[in-house]
Write a protein that holds these residues in place. Structure first.
Motif, PDB file in Angstrom:
ATOM      1  N   ALA A 487      -2.764   9.522 -47.512  1.00 44.24           N
ATOM      2  CA  ALA A 487      -3.205  10.699 -48.276  1.00 44.24           C
ATOM      3  C   ALA A 487      -2.659  11.937 -47.567  1.00 44.24           C
ATOM      4  CB  ALA A 487      -4.719  10.741 -48.350  1.00 44.24           C
ATOM      5  N   CYS A 488      -1.842  12.741 -48.247  1.00 41.71           N
ATOM      6  CA  CYS A 488      -1.211  13.934 -47.664  1.00 41.71           C
ATOM      7  C   CYS A 488      -1.882  15.179 -48.222  1.00 41.71           C
ATOM      8  CB  CYS A 488       0.282  13.974 -48.005  1.00 41.71           C
ATOM      9  SG  CYS A 488       1.187  12.518 -47.464  1.00 41.71           S
ATOM     10  N   ARG A 489      -1.998  16.186 -47.363  1.00 45.54           N
ATOM     11  CA  ARG A 489      -2.496  17.473 -47.815  1.00 45.54           C
ATOM     12  C   ARG A 489      -1.594  18.580 -47.275  1.00 45.54           C
ATOM     13  NH1 ARG A 489      -6.234  20.150 -44.144  1.00 45.54           N
ATOM     14  NH2 ARG A 489      -6.533  18.942 -42.235  1.00 45.54           N
ATOM     15  N   PHE A 490      -1.430  19.643 -48.052  1.00 44.61           N
ATOM     16  CA  PHE A 490      -0.570  20.768 -47.703  1.00 44.61           C
ATOM     17  C   PHE A 490      -1.404  22.039 -47.880  1.00 44.61           C
ATOM     18  CE2 PHE A 490       1.989  17.291 -49.261  1.00 44.61           C
ATOM     19  CZ  PHE A 490       3.001  17.184 -48.334  1.00 44.61           C
ATOM     20  N   ASP A 491      -1.730  22.664 -46.745  1.00 49.02           N
ATOM     21  CA  ASP A 491      -2.613  23.835 -46.754  1.00 49.02           C
ATOM     22  C   ASP A 491      -1.851  25.076 -46.265  1.00 49.02           C
ATOM     23  OD1 ASP A 491      -4.565  22.110 -47.531  1.00 49.02           O
ATOM     24  OD2 ASP A 491      -5.564  22.018 -45.573  1.00 49.02           O
ATOM     25  N   ALA A 492      -2.135  26.209 -46.911  1.00 50.40           N
ATOM     26  CA  ALA A 492      -1.569  27.495 -46.491  1.00 50.40           C
ATOM     27  C   ALA A 492      -2.470  28.115 -45.425  1.00 50.40           C
ATOM     28  CB  ALA A 492      -1.429  28.433 -47.680  1.00 50.40           C
ATOM     29  N   LEU A 493      -1.871  28.439 -44.242  1.00 52.41           N
ATOM     30  CA  LEU A 493      -2.615  29.042 -43.139  1.00 52.41           C
ATOM     31  C   LEU A 493      -2.307  30.542 -43.068  1.00 52.41           C
ATOM     32  CD1 LEU A 493      -2.075  26.364 -40.338  1.00 52.41           C
ATOM     33  CD2 LEU A 493      -4.005  26.588 -41.926  1.00 52.41           C
ATOM     34  N   PRO A 494      -3.150  31.303 -42.394  1.00 50.18           N
ATOM     35  CA  PRO A 494      -2.886  32.752 -42.243  1.00 50.18           C
ATOM     36  C   PRO A 494      -1.555  33.000 -41.523  1.00 50.18           C
ATOM     37  CG  PRO A 494      -5.151  32.244 -41.680  1.00 50.18           C
ATOM     38  CD  PRO A 494      -4.473  30.920 -41.861  1.00 50.18           C
ATOM     39  N   GLY A 495      -0.905  34.111 -41.880  1.00 53.40           N
ATOM     40  CA  GLY A 495       0.368  34.466 -41.257  1.00 53.40           C
ATOM     41  C   GLY A 495       1.551  33.733 -41.819  1.00 53.40           C
ATOM     42  N   GLY A 496       1.411  33.047 -42.968  1.00 57.25           N
ATOM     43  CA  GLY A 496       2.541  32.350 -43.580  1.00 57.25           C
ATOM     44  C   GLY A 496       2.799  30.974 -43.009  1.00 57.25           C
ATOM     45  N   HIS A 497       1.927  30.464 -42.160  1.00 57.87           N
ATOM     46  CA  HIS A 497       2.094  29.129 -41.614  1.00 57.87           C
ATOM     47  C   HIS A 497       1.658  28.077 -42.639  1.00 57.87           C
ATOM     48  CE1 HIS A 497       2.446  31.594 -38.073  1.00 57.87           C
ATOM     49  NE2 HIS A 497       2.727  30.533 -37.312  1.00 57.87           N
ATOM     50  N   THR A 498       2.127  26.842 -42.411  1.00 61.74           N
ATOM     51  CA  THR A 498       1.819  25.728 -43.320  1.00 61.74           C
ATOM     52  C   THR A 498       1.334  24.538 -42.512  1.00 61.74           C
ATOM     53  OG1 THR A 498       3.535  26.463 -44.872  1.00 61.74           O
ATOM     54  CG2 THR A 498       2.753  24.200 -45.091  1.00 61.74           C
ATOM     55  N   LEU A 499       0.211  23.945 -42.942  1.00 59.61           N
ATOM     56  CA  LEU A 499      -0.336  22.749 -42.290  1.00 59.61           C
ATOM     57  C   LEU A 499      -0.108  21.546 -43.196  1.00 59.61           C
ATOM     58  CD1 LEU A 499      -3.580  22.307 -40.317  1.00 59.61           C
ATOM     59  CD2 LEU A 499      -3.181  20.776 -42.244  1.00 59.61           C
ATOM     60  N   VAL A 500       0.413  20.483 -42.577  1.00 58.28           N
ATOM     61  CA  VAL A 500       0.614  19.215 -43.291  1.00 58.28           C
ATOM     62  C   VAL A 500      -0.195  18.146 -42.564  1.00 58.28           C
ATOM     63  CG1 VAL A 500       2.289  17.526 -44.118  1.00 58.28           C
ATOM     64  CG2 VAL A 500       2.913  19.955 -43.978  1.00 58.28           C
ATOM     65  N   GLY A 501      -1.094  17.463 -43.306  1.00 56.95           N
ATOM     66  CA  GLY A 501      -1.931  16.421 -42.710  1.00 56.95           C
ATOM     67  C   GLY A 501      -1.690  15.069 -43.370  1.00 56.95           C
ATOM     68  N   PHE A 502      -1.726  14.020 -42.569  1.00 55.34           N
ATOM     69  CA  PHE A 502      -1.540  12.647 -43.060  1.00 55.34           C
ATOM     70  C   PHE A 502      -2.721  11.812 -42.583  1.00 55.34           C
ATOM     71  CE2 PHE A 502       2.609  14.577 -42.258  1.00 55.34           C
ATOM     72  CZ  PHE A 502       3.276  14.379 -43.450  1.00 55.34           C
ATOM     73  N   ARG A 503      -3.356  11.084 -43.594  1.00 56.91           N
ATOM     74  CA  ARG A 503      -4.484  10.224 -43.260  1.00 56.91           C
ATOM     75  C   ARG A 503      -4.318   8.917 -44.051  1.00 56.91           C
ATOM     76  NH1 ARG A 503      -9.739  10.549 -41.573  1.00 56.91           N
ATOM     77  NH2 ARG A 503      -9.538  12.747 -41.085  1.00 56.91           N
ATOM     78  N   PRO A 504      -4.634   7.807 -43.382  1.00 54.21           N
ATOM     79  CA  PRO A 504      -4.561   6.529 -44.135  1.00 54.21           C
ATOM     80  C   PRO A 504      -5.457   6.582 -45.373  1.00 54.21           C
ATOM     81  CG  PRO A 504      -4.765   6.104 -41.791  1.00 54.21           C
ATOM     82  CD  PRO A 504      -4.947   7.582 -41.976  1.00 54.21           C
ATOM     83  N   LYS A 505      -4.985   5.959 -46.467  1.00 61.38           N
ATOM     84  CA  LYS A 505      -5.707   6.028 -47.745  1.00 61.38           C
ATOM     85  C   LYS A 505      -7.074   5.407 -47.644  1.00 61.38           C
ATOM     86  CE  LYS A 505      -5.923   6.976 -52.177  1.00 61.38           C
ATOM     87  NZ  LYS A 505      -6.013   8.356 -52.647  1.00 61.38           N
ATOM     88  N   SER A 506      -7.245   4.407 -46.793  1.00 62.39           N
ATOM     89  CA  SER A 506      -8.557   3.754 -46.660  1.00 62.39           C
ATOM     90  C   SER A 506      -9.588   4.740 -46.115  1.00 62.39           C
ATOM     91  CB  SER A 506      -8.457   2.535 -45.740  1.00 62.39           C
ATOM     92  OG  SER A 506      -7.990   2.929 -44.460  1.00 62.39           O
ATOM     93  N   ASP A 507      -9.155   5.751 -45.420  1.00 57.59           N
ATOM     94  CA  ASP A 507     -10.077   6.745 -44.862  1.00 57.59           C
ATOM     95  C   ASP A 507     -10.135   8.001 -45.714  1.00 57.59           C
ATOM     96  OD1 ASP A 507     -10.528   5.035 -42.814  1.00 57.59           O
ATOM     97  OD2 ASP A 507      -8.992   5.931 -41.502  1.00 57.59           O
ATOM     98  N   ALA A 508      -9.613   7.904 -46.933  1.00 55.45           N
ATOM     99  CA  ALA A 508      -9.570   9.100 -47.760  1.00 55.45           C
ATOM    100  C   ALA A 508     -10.941   9.609 -48.121  1.00 55.45           C
ATOM    101  CB  ALA A 508      -8.780   8.808 -49.044  1.00 55.45           C
TER     102      ALA A 508
END
Length: 527
Positions: A487-508
């Motif tokens: 399961a991937c997520r793409f979040d916008a952080l302050p200052g124009g930064h970008t966070l990308v997170g990866f988690r196994p689907k079983s733990d979604a």
């Protein structure tokens, strides 16, 4: 017979008459020769005679006239002659003003080569200058030598009178015996006209100081009428035989330059007084010439010590005594360090950080200045060091917190370059050095794409990271080539930064809870 006797008588008469004429001629010749000898005994070729009526020359010998012609100045003939002879006959002006009333007076020159006879009769002054010894009396230079000497004298006089500064000669007791044209011009501007028969007046109120060593410098000023600012001169004194030759060299430009420099230094000092950085400037001789109050406050140096213009070595030795420099093993190593410090500062590359025993940290910078000078800046950076230390501690703590999260996290800056990742991210994607410079979002998505099944998610991820505004958080699912779901997520952080997170689907199912915690962490990171 009678005829012969008569002829003999006539011949005898003629012979007697001839003898009488011859005797008379011889007698006349002897008398004339005697008179000529007496006359020559009275006036020798080298004698010079003058006759004055008051200060006016009424009669003189041809040799005396030549002597008068070579004298200099616009005074009367008597004053010019007295000044001309004064170096050889001291106090001559006084003797002429009051000649002896009890008959003639004879003066011998200081070199013993000439004799001057002074006689006052019927209100007139008779002066006779003659050689004092026979060895001199019978020496008569040829006219070519005399002409050459006169030409050289005229040349030297012209040179002295064309100088733009006063030049004069005086006796050790201060009586002036000769002046050049500039001296007389300045005296005329002051209204100091010399009385007939009197020596020239002193132009400056401060006489030159000799004190046994005439080669010394003394600065004096002269206030002239109708001039707002006084003129400045500097004495250059030299001994000439038993007299003193003084040259008053103009120093107006030097004085103005010194005043300008002093004002500039005062301006710099007032400017530097408001700085919290200690400043010390040393001249070519490595003497302290400029400093500000911050130097005293930072380095604990007394104002009395700094005002005394200590050398660079003395300043740093005082800092070592007060333990305001890093501790050294011994004095020799400190001297070596000081020599290296001075050489590095002169070459414009000395910068060092001093950690003092009182806990403060100073940044010391050495820079070269014009004319061989060198400047040192002392800045207290203890606050910056403490802030940097606290910031690093907080970064280490945040890194430890992020590394403790099970979700694989990667943060990219506004340029798309990887700025932060955690241990779970490295473990998931097997990156040997994920934080190496140059690893951007394009390289990362290509690497992710190579390890996953085909999906349009990576193109959308690149567009999301490159966007500047209107970025909404989103998520997607991907499948690795080994079949695992992420399961991937793409979040916008302050200052124009970008966070990308990866988690196994079983733990979604836990993803929602984790996302409520992580914004606080990422918010601190961006700060």
């Amino acid at each position: 017979m009678w005829f012969e006797l008569q002829s003999f008588q006539n011949t005898a008469v003629l012979l007697a008459l001839a003898l009488a004429v011859a005797w008379a001629a011889l007698a006349l010749h002897a008398r004339l020769t005697s008179r000529a000898g007496k006359a020559s005994a009275q006036v020798t070729p080298n004698e010079v005679a003058f006759l004055f009526d008051g200060a006016e020359l009424v009669d003189c010998t041809p040799a005396a006239r030549r002597l008068i012609d070579i004298t200099d100045g616009a005074d009367s003939d008597l004053v010019k002659l007295a000044r001309f002879l004064a170096p050889r006959f001291p106090n001559l002006l006084d003797r002429i003003a009051c000649p002896g009333a009890e008959g003639p007076e004879a003066l011998t020159s200081t070199d013993g080569m000439s004799r001057l006879q002074i006689k006052c009769a019927a209100g007139r002054l008779h002066l006779t200058l003659a050689d004092a010894t026979d060895s001199v009396r019978f020496y008569t230079p040829d006219r070519h030598s005399v002409a050459a000497l006169f030409e050289e004298l005229k040349m030297h006089r012209a040179m002295a009178n064309n100088l733009t500064f006063p030049l004069w000669r005086q006796t050790p007791d201060g009586q002036i015996t000769w002046t050049n044209e500039e001296y007389r011009r300045l005296s005329a501007l002051l209204g100091a006209a010399d009385a007939p028969g009197m020596p020239p007046t002193q132009l400056f109120s401060d006489p030159p100081q000799t004190n046994g060593d005439a080669r010394q410098v003394q600065r004096v000023k002269l206030a002239l009428p109708h001039e707002a600012e006084p003129r400045w001169f500097e004495y250059q004194v030299n001994w000439v035989a038993d007299d003193i030759l003084v040259a008053a060299v103009p120093m107006d430009r030097v004085v103005r330059a010194e005043h300008s420099l002093h004002g500039f230094v005062q301006t710099l000092t007032q400017t530097f007084a408001h700085l919290n950085v200690g400043l010390a400037i040393f001249n070519r001789s490595r003497e302290l010439v400029i400093f500000n109050p911050a130097l005293n406050e930072l380095m604990d140096l007394s104002p009395e010590f700094l005002v005394a213009r200590p050398t660079l070595t003395q300043v740093f030795d005082r800092l070592r005594e007060t333990r305001m420099v890093p501790e050294q093993k011994d004095y020799r190593s400190w001297r070596d360090t000081l020599s290296e410090l001075e050489a590095a500062a002169a070459d414009n590359h000395y910068t060092d950080t001093w950690s003092l025993i009182d806990g403060r940290t100073l940044r010391v910078t050495g820079r070269p200045h014009p004319e061989g000078a060198v400047a040192f800046l002392f800045q207290d950076i203890s606050g910056e060091i403490a802030l940097e230390r606290d910031f690093r501690t907080e970064l280490l703590m945040q890194s430890a917190v992020i590394d403790g999260v099970d979700e694989a996290i990667a943060v990219f800056d506004t340029a798309g370059v990887l700025a932060l990742s955690n241990a779970a991210y490295d473990h998931l994607w097997f990156e040997p050095d994920p934080s190496s410079p140059g690893l951007n979002i394009v390289d990362a998505t290509r690497h992710w794409q190579a390890k996953c099944l085909p999906t349009p998610v990576w193109g959308d991820a690149r567009d999301f990271a490159a966007a500047i505004s209107d970025r909404a958080n989103w998520s997607a699912d991907i499948r690795l080539q080994d079949g695992r779901m992420l399961a991937c997520r793409f979040d916008a952080l302050p200052g124009g930064h970008t966070l990308v997170g990866f988690r196994p689907k079983s733990d979604a199912k836990d993803n929602k809870a984790m996302r409520r915690k992580e914004p606080a962490i990422t918010g601190r990171m961006s700060a």
